[in-house]
Write an enzyme that holds these catalytic residues in place. Structure first.
Site, PDB file in Angstrom:
ATOM      1  N   GLY A  71       0.706  -1.267  -0.048  1.00 26.12           N
ATOM      2  CA  GLY A  71      -0.205   0.112  -0.011  1.00 26.12           C
ATOM      3  C   GLY A  71       0.857   1.104   0.166  1.00 26.12           C
ATOM      4  O   GLY A  71       0.521   2.330  -0.702  1.00 26.12           O
ATOM      5  N   THR A  72       1.951   1.366   0.633  1.00 29.29           N
ATOM      6  CA  THR A  72       2.622   2.474   0.937  1.00 29.29           C
ATOM      7  C   THR A  72       3.323   2.798  -0.489  1.00 29.29           C
ATOM      8  O   THR A  72       3.189   4.145  -0.952  1.00 29.29           O
ATOM      9  CB  THR A  72       4.048   2.266   2.006  1.00 29.29           C
ATOM     10  OG1 THR A  72       3.383   1.889   3.100  1.00 29.29           O
ATOM     11  CG2 THR A  72       4.811   3.379   1.918  1.00 29.29           C
ATOM     12  N   ASN A 156      -7.959   3.896   9.037  1.00 31.87           N
ATOM     13  CA  ASN A 156      -7.330   2.691   9.983  1.00 31.87           C
ATOM     14  C   ASN A 156      -7.432   2.721  11.126  1.00 31.87           C
ATOM     15  O   ASN A 156      -7.311   1.690  11.853  1.00 31.87           O
ATOM     16  CB  ASN A 156      -5.822   2.589   9.495  1.00 31.87           C
ATOM     17  CG  ASN A 156      -4.973   3.854   9.445  1.00 31.87           C
ATOM     18  OD1 ASN A 156      -5.442   4.870   8.637  1.00 31.87           O
ATOM     19  ND2 ASN A 156      -3.857   3.733   9.917  1.00 31.87           N
ATOM     20  N   GLN A 184      -7.679  -0.276   3.977  1.00 35.71           N
ATOM     21  CA  GLN A 184      -8.706  -0.820   4.955  1.00 35.71           C
ATOM     22  C   GLN A 184     -10.099  -1.150   4.620  1.00 35.71           C
ATOM     23  O   GLN A 184     -10.693  -1.815   5.450  1.00 35.71           O
ATOM     24  CB  GLN A 184      -8.741   0.248   6.299  1.00 35.71           C
ATOM     25  CG  GLN A 184      -7.286   0.543   6.762  1.00 35.71           C
ATOM     26  CD  GLN A 184      -6.866  -0.615   7.557  1.00 35.71           C
ATOM     27  OE1 GLN A 184      -7.371  -1.503   7.845  1.00 35.71           O
ATOM     28  NE2 GLN A 184      -5.385  -0.579   7.945  1.00 35.71           N
ATOM     29  N   SER A 204      -3.787  -3.118  -0.594  1.00 35.36           N
ATOM     30  CA  SER A 204      -2.666  -3.786   0.080  1.00 35.36           C
ATOM     31  C   SER A 204      -2.752  -5.431   0.451  1.00 35.36           C
ATOM     32  O   SER A 204      -4.097  -5.739   0.894  1.00 35.36           O
ATOM     33  CB  SER A 204      -2.159  -3.179   1.268  1.00 35.36           C
ATOM     34  OG  SER A 204      -1.162  -3.914   1.789  1.00 35.36           O
ATOM     35  N   HIS A 206      -1.662  -7.566   2.378  1.00 34.08           N
ATOM     36  CA  HIS A 206      -1.577  -8.304   3.575  1.00 34.08           C
ATOM     37  C   HIS A 206      -2.513  -7.857   4.550  1.00 34.08           C
ATOM     38  O   HIS A 206      -2.905  -8.599   5.444  1.00 34.08           O
ATOM     39  CB  HIS A 206      -0.157  -8.035   4.377  1.00 34.08           C
ATOM     40  CG  HIS A 206       0.055  -6.613   4.834  1.00 34.08           C
ATOM     41  ND1 HIS A 206      -0.011  -6.208   6.396  1.00 34.08           N
ATOM     42  CD2 HIS A 206       0.466  -5.394   4.265  1.00 34.08           C
ATOM     43  CE1 HIS A 206       0.257  -5.070   6.156  1.00 34.08           C
ATOM     44  NE2 HIS A 206       0.472  -4.617   5.071  1.00 34.08           N
ATOM     45  N   THR A 244      11.862  -6.925 -11.544  1.00 33.34           N
ATOM     46  CA  THR A 244      10.944  -8.575 -11.591  1.00 33.34           C
ATOM     47  C   THR A 244       9.938  -8.574 -10.457  1.00 33.34           C
ATOM     48  O   THR A 244      10.150  -8.216  -9.427  1.00 33.34           O
ATOM     49  CB  THR A 244      12.200  -9.434 -11.549  1.00 33.34           C
ATOM     50  OG1 THR A 244      12.820  -9.383 -12.616  1.00 33.34           O
ATOM     51  CG2 THR A 244      11.645 -10.846 -11.616  1.00 33.34           C
ATOM     52  N   CYS A 332       4.293   5.479  17.931  1.00 38.63           N
ATOM     53  CA  CYS A 332       5.561   5.917  18.659  1.00 38.63           C
ATOM     54  C   CYS A 332       6.751   6.094  17.521  1.00 38.63           C
ATOM     55  O   CYS A 332       6.928   5.468  16.769  1.00 38.63           O
ATOM     56  CB  CYS A 332       5.686   4.479  19.333  1.00 38.63           C
ATOM     57  SG  CYS A 332       7.137   4.587  20.429  1.00 38.63           S
TER      58      CYS A 332
HETATM   59  N1  PLP Z   1      -3.000   2.871   3.717  1.00 33.75           N
HETATM   60  C1  PLP Z   1      -3.632   2.599   4.960  1.00 33.75           C
HETATM   61  C2  PLP Z   1      -4.968   3.128   5.406  1.00 33.75           C
HETATM   62  C3  PLP Z   1      -3.217   1.520   5.798  1.00 33.75           C
HETATM   63  O1  PLP Z   1      -3.863   1.352   7.059  1.00 33.75           O
HETATM   64  C4  PLP Z   1      -1.878   1.061   5.614  1.00 33.75           C
HETATM   65  C5  PLP Z   1      -0.992   0.156   6.628  1.00 33.75           C
HETATM   66  O2  PLP Z   1      -1.553   0.210   7.786  1.00 33.75           O
HETATM   67  C6  PLP Z   1      -0.992   1.297   4.495  1.00 33.75           C
HETATM   68  C7  PLP Z   1      -1.775   2.255   3.517  1.00 33.75           C
HETATM   69  C8  PLP Z   1       0.086   0.776   4.074  1.00 33.75           C
HETATM   70  O3  PLP Z   1       0.072  -0.480   3.461  1.00 33.75           O
HETATM   71  P1  PLP Z   1       1.240  -1.484   3.455  1.00 33.75           P
HETATM   72  O4  PLP Z   1       1.662  -1.936   4.813  1.00 33.75           O
HETATM   73  O5  PLP Z   1       0.913  -2.466   2.572  1.00 33.75           O
HETATM   74  O6  PLP Z   1       2.479  -0.611   3.055  1.00 33.75           O
END
Ligand code: PLP
Length: 393
Positions: A71-72, A156, A184, A204, A206, A244, A332
């Site tokens: 996601g990031t 989140n 989310q 994302s 996971h 890749t 934190c």
């Molecule tokens: N966006 C939201 C709303 C999230 O809650 C998170 C992860 O906690 C992310 C993006 C980032 O996703 P990833 O952990 O796959 O980089």
């Protein structure tokens, strides 16, 4: 000893068995997906099947799914001035984001810091639509007519679902593109990229029971493209993301997406019933508890609450020692606990915000786990409150 209870699904979800099996099988297949030989083609087929499943989860066309490392990265890729349609689109001139976005959006992607503007939320944790409308009008008055807007589908921390379709209407009227971080929301509430009106959407793997390390940026229309891709090099992902592919994680992500789509209605109804049981139990047994965003539409699996006088950092550790994994709403960093930016944006006073505890459920959470959590929480919080008063006295 009693089994541990995992109630931190918004941080990451346990692997779905289908995702584990698919990823393990993919690990056993040699071949680079870009190779033309039989081994390469076999691996390519796995990736393309995953692309179809991920596309189906969000109602998109498979060719519009770009796989990323998560996601990031998908958020970073989306938040680029260099996005548009046509051969040589003019760069986007500013980025409007809600004040409660994930840090990967708050960082502003590839926009200069002074081109990023936060839009406030209301006390119930929803984007303030009137403020967004005013911000778009002010930009237009200043000649900035090519904004990118980024608003998450669901938060989140609070689980509050954002008014994305209304945001899309405002964005479209102002000539803005809309990116939606649906990390989310995916697999928890039904939605579709076309109905949402999002131009770009992040998910994302996971968070929906796939392996960590795969995600996707999904486009609504094929013509939308990045003129300066975030990761340049080979032509993978139709030139949108070089390198890749992380085949096993992508294949596992696809299997998780397929399962999440099939099970969505049943899983979300089940989670909502458990979440309601949790909140009813809290209200009955600890009336001082405050549930944040309770008045708004929320994800079926998320409760963020605080009890005045209890610090989340202490409570999370006490619950962990008792065999229960939850998370605090505070972040934190550099050894210092910062109150949540989400609660600050909602106007929650810092002492209360520092007590915020997030309990997030998943499809395999059971009633007895919720009841064990409630028993543990009541016992531990009473002890913590006694301790706090003891120190103060
Ligand atoms: N966006 C939201 C709303 C999230 O809650 C998170 C992860 O906690 C992310 C993006 C980032 O996703 P990833 O952990 O796959 O980089």
């Amino acid at each position: 000893m009693a089994e541990r209870i995992y109630l931190d699904w918004n941080a990451t979800a346990p692997l779905r068995p289908q995702a584990r099996a698919a990823a393990a099988e993919a690990l056993g297949v040699c071949g680079n997906p870009s190779s033309v030989h039989a081994e390469g083609r076999a691996v390519r087929r796995g990736i393309e099947a995953a692309r179809e499943s991920v596309a189906a989860l969000v109602g998109a066309e498979p060719r519009n799914v770009v796989f990323t490392s998560g996601g990031t990265e998908a958020n970073m890729m989306a938040l680029s001035p260099f996005v548009g349609t046509g051969p040589d689109p003019e760069p986007r001139d500013c980025l409007l984001i809600s004040a409660i976005e994930h840090p990967s959006v708050l960082a502003g992607g590839r926009f200069p810091r002074n081109a990023v503007e936060p839009v406030p939320v209301t006390a119930d944790g929803r984007l303030d639509l009137a403020a967004l409308e005013r911000a778009l009008a002010a930009l237009a008055r200043n000649g900035r007519r090519r904004p990118l807007v980024s608003v998450m589908l669901a938060n989140n921390e609070t689980g509050v679902v954002q008014p994305v379709s209304q945001v899309a209407a405002l964005a479209q009227a102002a000539g803005a593109l809309l990116h939606v971080d649906a990390v989310q929301g995916a697999g928890r509430i039904p939605f579709n990229i076309n109905e949402l009106g999002a131009d770009l959407l992040t998910i994302s793997g996971h968070k929906i029971g796939g392996p960590k390390g795969a995600g996707a940026l999904v486009k609504r229309q094929q013509a939308l493209h990045f003129t300066d891709p975030l990761i340049k090099g080979g032509g993978q992902e139709r030139g949108a993301r070089a390198g890749t592919e992380n085949v096993a994680c992508i294949v596992g992500f696809g299997a998780a997406a397929a399962e999440a789509r099939l099970a969505l209605a049943a899983e979300s109804a089940r989670m909502a019933a458990l979440r309601d049981r949790l909140e009813a139990g809290l209200e009955a047994r600890m009336p001082a508890a405050i549930v944040f965003g309770a008045q708004a539409q929320r994800l079926p699996n998320t409760t963020l609450f605080a009890v005045p006088g209890i610090k989340a950092e202490t409570a999370v550790i006490a619950l962990d020692l008792d065999g229960i994994a939850v998370s605090s709403g505070a972040a934190c960093s550099s050894g210092k606990v910062q109150p949540s930016h989400v609660l600050a944006a909602m106007g929650v006073a810092p002492p209360l915000a520092q007590g915020a505890i997030r309990v997030s459920l998943g499809p395999t959470t059971t009633e007895s786990e919720i009841d064990r959590f409630l028993d543990a929480w009541i016992r531990l919080s009473k002890a913590l409150l006694k301790g706090a008063h003891g120190i103060a006295a």
